[in-house]
Design a protein around this motif. Sequence first.
Motif, PDB file in Angstrom:
ATOM      1  N   ASN A  89      -7.932   2.115   5.322  1.00 46.53           N
ATOM      2  CA  ASN A  89      -6.594   2.119   4.734  1.00 46.53           C
ATOM      3  C   ASN A  89      -6.417   3.239   3.720  1.00 46.53           C
ATOM      4  N   LEU A  91      -3.396   3.960   1.690  1.00 49.30           N
ATOM      5  CA  LEU A  91      -2.035   3.547   1.342  1.00 49.30           C
ATOM      6  C   LEU A  91      -1.748   3.860  -0.118  1.00 49.30           C
ATOM      7  N   SER A  96       5.361  -0.897  -3.651  1.00 52.13           N
ATOM      8  CA  SER A  96       5.651  -1.990  -2.742  1.00 52.13           C
ATOM      9  C   SER A  96       5.756  -1.420  -1.333  1.00 52.13           C
ATOM     10  N   ALA A  97       5.613  -2.313  -0.350  1.00 51.30           N
ATOM     11  CA  ALA A  97       5.664  -1.850   1.040  1.00 51.30           C
ATOM     12  C   ALA A  97       6.983  -1.126   1.308  1.00 51.30           C
ATOM     13  N   ALA A 100       6.992   2.346  -0.263  1.00 49.00           N
ATOM     14  CA  ALA A 100       6.126   3.277   0.461  1.00 49.00           C
ATOM     15  C   ALA A 100       6.826   3.813   1.708  1.00 49.00           C
ATOM     16  N   THR A 146       1.582  -3.035  -2.313  1.00 52.11           N
ATOM     17  CA  THR A 146       0.673  -2.818  -1.195  1.00 52.11           C
ATOM     18  C   THR A 146      -0.673  -3.503  -1.411  1.00 52.11           C
ATOM     19  N   GLN A 154      -1.831  -4.785   5.643  1.00 52.04           N
ATOM     20  CA  GLN A 154      -2.026  -3.389   5.247  1.00 52.04           C
ATOM     21  C   GLN A 154      -2.248  -2.501   6.474  1.00 52.04           C
ATOM     22  N   LEU A 157       1.065  -1.820   7.757  1.00 52.07           N
ATOM     23  CA  LEU A 157       1.770  -0.866   6.902  1.00 52.07           C
ATOM     24  C   LEU A 157       1.324   0.574   7.221  1.00 52.07           C
TER      25      LEU A 157
END
Lengths: 251, 332
Positions: A89, A91, A96-97, A100, A146, A154, A157
Amino acid sequence: MNGAALATRGLNKSFGSLVVAKDVELVLPHGVRYALIGPNGAGKTTLINLITGMLRPDTGRIFLGEDDITSLAPEARVRRGLARTFQINALFPQLSALEAVTLAVCERRGFAGVWWRGLPEYRDAADEAHAILASLLLGEHCYRLTHELSYGQQRLLEIALALATRPRVLLLDEPAAGVPRDESAELFAAISGLANDLTVLFIEHDMDIVFRFAARIIVMVSGGILVEGTPDEVAEDTRVREVYLGKAHHG
Amino acid sequence: MAGAAPEGVTPHQYLENQTRWRRVEIAFWLATLLPFVVTPTYLSLASQIAITALFALSLDLILGYAGIVSLGHAAFFGLGAYTAGLMSKFVWGEPLTGLVAAAAIAGLVGFATSFIIARFRHLALIMITLGLGLLLHEAANSASWLTGGADGLQGVDIWPLLGAFKFDLYGRTAYAYSLVVLALMFLVARRLIHSPFGLALRGIRENAVRMSAIGAPNRSHVRKVYTISAVIAGIAGALLAQTTETVSLEVLSFERSADVLVILILGGAGRLYGGILGAIIYMVARDQFSGINPQFWYFWIGLLLVAVVMLLPNGILGGLARFAERWQGGRR
């Protein structure tokens, strides 16, 4: 290169005496789901790093559609429609998702450099980000940071961020790495539901999933391509059997 | 903000919620007017605090948001101070044009150096910013024909603000001036961090590799924020030169770079108000402690810094925010 979404010609890369890519010739037509398999250390992730520009090849050229992208920076390749995800990952833990993915949408649409207008003014960017998240079953969780998301979320995402760049070619580096088996089938179901004109190349170790979701398979060994063909052809190939059955099976 | 999302919030509402002015913010800005009535004899100190807070705000944009660590940010503060000082000496003493000139010079140098800054991260960046800061300090020291060298710049004379308000002994004009400029720059910074660009900066801080993987031009983002930060630092330096009508080499010193970093970390980086809170605590404490024993003062700051970093990783403001969240959570 007629009609190919992505192609490489004579790609070579070594680290000292270790050859990680050896005369790699790839031609991926539009809209085909490809699996890239091979034992650990075969150079699968290296190939993705070469194609996306995170590594420079020693020799060889890379084409996205008709364009030679060999000398472009990674971000320039993304803007031309070549996106990837990461095996581990990568990220934005404190975003926050939704933030992002909105960020990725803003970058694609070219207003991520605007500092004098508020982000909420770009309502459709946030809506688009939300739609992408919802399509990957992250809609309900999109306001969470995240790092608060579960591992499987994740992984999704990762894909959402790549999709937000609106790629023509998507390279997925073990999208289901570390995800329990029943969930990984779900994840691949989401991947196979992606737009038909999108070309997808994914690295995956689980042969059930590979044979279920790939239209064609590329087998890599020691930096070179051993076999390329349909799942049936690959399953019948004696050299592939040798690699996978003659030695330890990597899962 | 973060945490559990209420049901039925649209993405747009969620983003708007994050940019909304909170009551505590409005209360804070009203409270900045209190020194005029409560501590009218300390307005000079209040003005210095506002200037330091503005300097810390400029650092927060690059450190707290984009994750660019600088140990040489005094370079831009000093550039602004000398520009304003020299302008009053050789051109005229009108303060607002001096401020603009200082912003322009600091911004130009910031833009020029940003091409180096954008290529590096982490330790290399600390060394490069430190080196650039030292470089400028020595340059100002040796160019004593222009800067007055170690004796400081002589002959700074600032005209009344807007042609009406003289810079008085009590610092009334000074504080009003510094406060208004701080508030205006704060509005700019606040707008910036709530913009798409602000989100991109947080992206760079969180994961620069992923930023390139979503097509982000990291270097041009960094160059832009570094230039903006340099402009604000230059304005802070100009304010100090104009309100004190002196410019000494100290404005470019390593100590000033280190102090502003300490102030920001103490208050809490990446929160806009952290630098302001840090500046208040730091400057008031220095004023009080140095009256007792000037040499001993850094002992207490050292102690405070270690304690805050160990116990409150997000600074004093981060600790307060967490405390407030818990308290509100407990009431529900």
